[in-house]
Design a protein around this motif. Structure first.
Motif, mmCIF file in Angstrom:
data_model
loop_
_atom_site.group_PDB
_atom_site.id
_atom_site.type_symbol
_atom_site.label_atom_id
_atom_site.label_comp_id
_atom_site.label_asym_id
_atom_site.label_seq_id
_atom_site.Cartn_x
_atom_site.Cartn_y
_atom_site.Cartn_z
ATOM 1 N N GLY A 169 0.680 -1.395 -0.145
ATOM 2 C CA GLY A 169 -0.075 0.278 -0.026
ATOM 3 C C GLY A 169 1.232 1.217 0.255
ATOM 4 N N GLY A 170 1.595 1.389 -1.019
ATOM 5 C CA GLY A 170 2.598 2.609 -1.040
ATOM 6 C C GLY A 170 2.221 3.719 -2.252
ATOM 7 N N SER A 171 1.266 4.094 -2.207
ATOM 8 C CA SER A 171 0.966 4.879 -3.854
ATOM 9 C C SER A 171 0.141 6.228 -2.955
ATOM 10 C CB SER A 171 0.140 4.543 -4.645
ATOM 11 O OG SER A 171 -1.308 3.934 -4.143
ATOM 12 N N ARG A 172 -0.075 6.092 -1.571
ATOM 13 C CA ARG A 172 -0.476 7.303 -0.924
ATOM 14 C C ARG A 172 -0.531 7.113 0.203
ATOM 15 N NH1 ARG A 172 -6.972 7.272 -2.006
ATOM 16 N NH2 ARG A 172 -6.962 5.095 -1.704
ATOM 17 N N GLY A 173 -0.836 7.930 0.935
ATOM 18 C CA GLY A 173 -0.273 8.385 2.509
ATOM 19 C C GLY A 173 0.013 8.141 3.478
ATOM 20 N N ILE A 174 -0.052 7.367 3.762
ATOM 21 C CA ILE A 174 1.358 6.934 5.540
ATOM 22 C C ILE A 174 2.626 5.788 4.194
ATOM 23 C CG2 ILE A 174 1.948 5.501 6.744
ATOM 24 C CD1 ILE A 174 -0.621 6.419 8.258
ATOM 25 N N GLY A 175 1.734 5.269 3.394
ATOM 26 C CA GLY A 175 2.292 4.355 2.203
ATOM 27 C C GLY A 175 3.637 5.006 1.368
ATOM 28 N N ALA A 176 2.869 5.932 0.947
ATOM 29 C CA ALA A 176 3.624 6.983 -0.341
ATOM 30 C C ALA A 176 4.597 6.997 0.534
ATOM 31 C CB ALA A 176 3.082 8.094 -1.035
ATOM 32 N N ILE A 220 -7.697 -0.996 4.196
ATOM 33 C CA ILE A 220 -9.004 0.593 4.210
ATOM 34 C C ILE A 220 -9.620 0.797 5.341
ATOM 35 C CG2 ILE A 220 -9.106 -0.605 1.767
ATOM 36 C CD1 ILE A 220 -11.190 -2.679 2.996
ATOM 37 N N ALA A 221 -10.500 2.078 5.186
ATOM 38 C CA ALA A 221 -11.634 2.433 6.515
ATOM 39 C C ALA A 221 -12.987 2.488 5.840
ATOM 40 C CB ALA A 221 -10.337 3.645 6.849
ATOM 41 N N GLN A 222 -13.511 2.268 7.297
ATOM 42 C CA GLN A 222 -15.257 2.122 6.669
ATOM 43 C C GLN A 222 -15.831 2.955 8.463
ATOM 44 O OE1 GLN A 222 -17.452 -1.118 6.147
ATOM 45 N NE2 GLN A 222 -18.204 -0.565 4.269
ATOM 46 N N VAL A 223 -16.278 3.831 7.806
ATOM 47 C CA VAL A 223 -17.332 4.063 9.089
ATOM 48 C C VAL A 223 -18.390 3.788 9.253
ATOM 49 C CG1 VAL A 223 -18.267 6.306 10.314
ATOM 50 C CG2 VAL A 223 -15.903 6.445 8.636
ATOM 51 N N LYS A 224 -19.464 2.907 10.005
ATOM 52 C CA LYS A 224 -20.430 2.348 9.170
ATOM 53 C C LYS A 224 -21.005 2.051 10.954
ATOM 54 C CE LYS A 224 -22.790 -0.185 5.728
ATOM 55 N NZ LYS A 224 -22.365 -0.683 4.093
ATOM 56 N N LEU A 225 -22.141 2.116 10.837
ATOM 57 C CA LEU A 225 -22.950 1.550 12.236
ATOM 58 C C LEU A 225 -22.673 -0.159 12.305
ATOM 59 C CD1 LEU A 225 -26.144 3.116 12.614
ATOM 60 C CD2 LEU A 225 -24.216 3.711 14.093
ATOM 61 N N ILE A 278 2.641 0.047 14.566
ATOM 62 C CA ILE A 278 2.743 1.722 14.874
ATOM 63 C C ILE A 278 1.967 1.653 14.944
ATOM 64 C CG2 ILE A 278 3.525 3.636 13.200
ATOM 65 C CD1 ILE A 278 5.914 2.328 12.120
ATOM 66 N N ALA A 279 1.236 2.846 15.805
ATOM 67 C CA ALA A 279 -0.478 2.975 15.627
ATOM 68 C C ALA A 279 -0.616 4.412 15.502
ATOM 69 C CB ALA A 279 -0.919 2.310 17.044
ATOM 70 N N PRO A 280 -0.890 4.835 14.827
ATOM 71 C CA PRO A 280 -0.804 6.071 14.043
ATOM 72 C C PRO A 280 -2.349 6.445 14.630
ATOM 73 C CG PRO A 280 -0.761 5.244 12.326
ATOM 74 C CD PRO A 280 -0.489 4.068 13.187
ATOM 75 N N GLY A 281 -2.372 7.750 15.330
ATOM 76 C CA GLY A 281 -2.931 8.942 15.988
ATOM 77 C C GLY A 281 -4.221 9.386 14.760
ATOM 78 N N VAL A 282 -5.039 10.475 14.900
ATOM 79 C CA VAL A 282 -5.153 10.910 13.647
ATOM 80 C C VAL A 282 -4.382 11.556 12.893
ATOM 81 C CG1 VAL A 282 -7.423 12.883 12.859
ATOM 82 C CG2 VAL A 282 -7.501 11.394 14.724
ATOM 83 N N ILE A 283 -4.207 11.191 11.302
ATOM 84 C CA ILE A 283 -3.409 11.846 10.668
ATOM 85 C C ILE A 283 -3.577 12.489 9.325
ATOM 86 C CG2 ILE A 283 -0.720 10.750 9.212
ATOM 87 C CD1 ILE A 283 -0.634 10.824 11.637
ATOM 88 N N ASN A 284 -3.512 13.309 8.754
ATOM 89 C CA ASN A 284 -3.627 14.033 7.679
ATOM 90 C C ASN A 284 -3.737 13.222 5.616
ATOM 91 O OD1 ASN A 284 -5.072 16.134 6.442
ATOM 92 N ND2 ASN A 284 -2.971 17.570 5.796
ATOM 93 N N THR A 285 -4.183 12.592 5.826
ATOM 94 C CA THR A 285 -4.552 11.704 4.846
ATOM 95 C C THR A 285 -5.774 11.700 4.477
ATOM 96 O OG1 THR A 285 -5.049 9.942 6.087
ATOM 97 C CG2 THR A 285 -2.655 9.947 6.006
ATOM 98 N N ASP A 286 -5.504 10.628 2.863
ATOM 99 C CA ASP A 286 -6.606 11.025 2.382
ATOM 100 C C ASP A 286 -7.926 10.130 2.710
ATOM 101 O OD1 ASP A 286 -6.063 11.525 -0.311
ATOM 102 O OD2 ASP A 286 -5.326 10.052 -1.421
ATOM 103 N N GLY A 308 -13.811 12.387 4.011
ATOM 104 C CA GLY A 308 -15.062 13.027 3.971
ATOM 105 C C GLY A 308 -15.618 13.899 5.167
ATOM 106 N N PHE A 309 -14.302 14.490 6.247
ATOM 107 C CA PHE A 309 -14.340 14.997 7.567
ATOM 108 C C PHE A 309 -14.454 16.598 7.111
ATOM 109 C CE2 PHE A 309 -12.711 11.085 9.491
ATOM 110 C CZ PHE A 309 -13.371 11.144 10.400
#
Length: 246
Positions: free
Chosen positions: A9-16, A92-97, A182-190, A194-195
């Motif tokens: 997963g190196g194309s974006r965000g933390i991976g890049a 991947i992440a998902q915000v969902k009930l 490594i357990a990141p907190g709130v990181i400024n990525t893609d 949605g925020f």
């Protein structure tokens, strides 16, 4: 000797950011991507600009597919040589009930975020064990430590990475291999796309250092843990979260 690192997963965000940080540190870098070939190519070209003497591979592979992960690692070892470092970052992440989470949602989350790390570790470990040396880094999340409302599947997968890392560290320590999480907190990525600005401001206010983290701050932590001099650190969960989780 130039070390080689394989990053999922190196194309974006933390991976890049990780690809570029390891290039800056003098590593040859192979990384996977799945859905963003243009972004992957841009990262590869940036790495070449940072360290023109290095070798860089961008390999299309679904982290949740064991055959594709195995093939990506085999290609990397063929073209770069033996691997000293593995970074399991694809996620991947998902915000969902929780009550709205489908079987497909759950299976895909586990496949990419947790199973993918298993597949990658399984693929690189034989070579590391043979050479009696290796550094494995798993990217979890603060939600893997504390759980996140409306992110139950994500939290469960990231918590699984913590268990995987701790157990694997015990098993592979005698082979000269360290495993850390490594357990990141709130990181400024893609993943923050949605925020709203108000949400971002509220999260920054909740964080003791009063700002969001940047991908490069996680990447520099990876380079530190991957170093030969960090060989007495293993089985640890390092929170890079600005004090949001203590």
């Amino acid at each position: 000797m130039t070390n080689n690192v394989f990053i999922t997963g190196g194309s974006r965000g933390i991976g890049a950011a990780a690809v570029l940080a390891f290039a800056r540190a003098g590593y040859n870098v192979a990384f996977t991507y799945n859905s963003h070939p243009d972004a992957a190519d841009a990262v590869r070209r940036q790495a070449e600009e940072i360290n023109p003497g290095g070798l860089y591979l961008a390999i299309r592979a679904d982290a949740g597919d064991p055959a594709q992960v195995r093939a990506a690692v085999a290609r990397t070892e063929q073209e770069l040589g033996s691997l000293q470092v593995l970074v399991c970052n694809a996620g991947i992440a998902q915000v969902k009930l929780f009550t709205d989470t489908t079987d497909e949602d759950w299976r895909r989350m586990m496949a990419v975020d947790l199973d993918g790390a298993f597949y990658a570790c399984r693929a690189v470990l034989p070579g590391m064990i043979h050479r009696k040396y290796g550094r494995i880094l798993l990217v979890s999340s603060m939600w893997g430590q504390t759980g996140g409302s409306c992110e139950v599947a994500y939290s469960a997968a990231k918590a699984g990475l913590i268990g995987l890392g701790k157990a694997l560290a015990k098993e592979e320590g005698p082979s000269g291999i360290t495993v850390n999480v490594i357990a990141p907190g709130v990181i400024n990525t893609d993943m923050m796309a949605g925020f709203t600005d108000e949400d971002r401001a509220a999260l920054a206010e909740e964080t003791p250092v009063e700002r969001l983290g940047e991908p490069d701050e996680i990447a520099r932590t990876m380079v530190f843990l991957a170093d030969e001099a960090s060989g007495y650190i293993t089985g640890q969960v390092l929170g890079v979260n600005g004090g949001l989780v203590i």
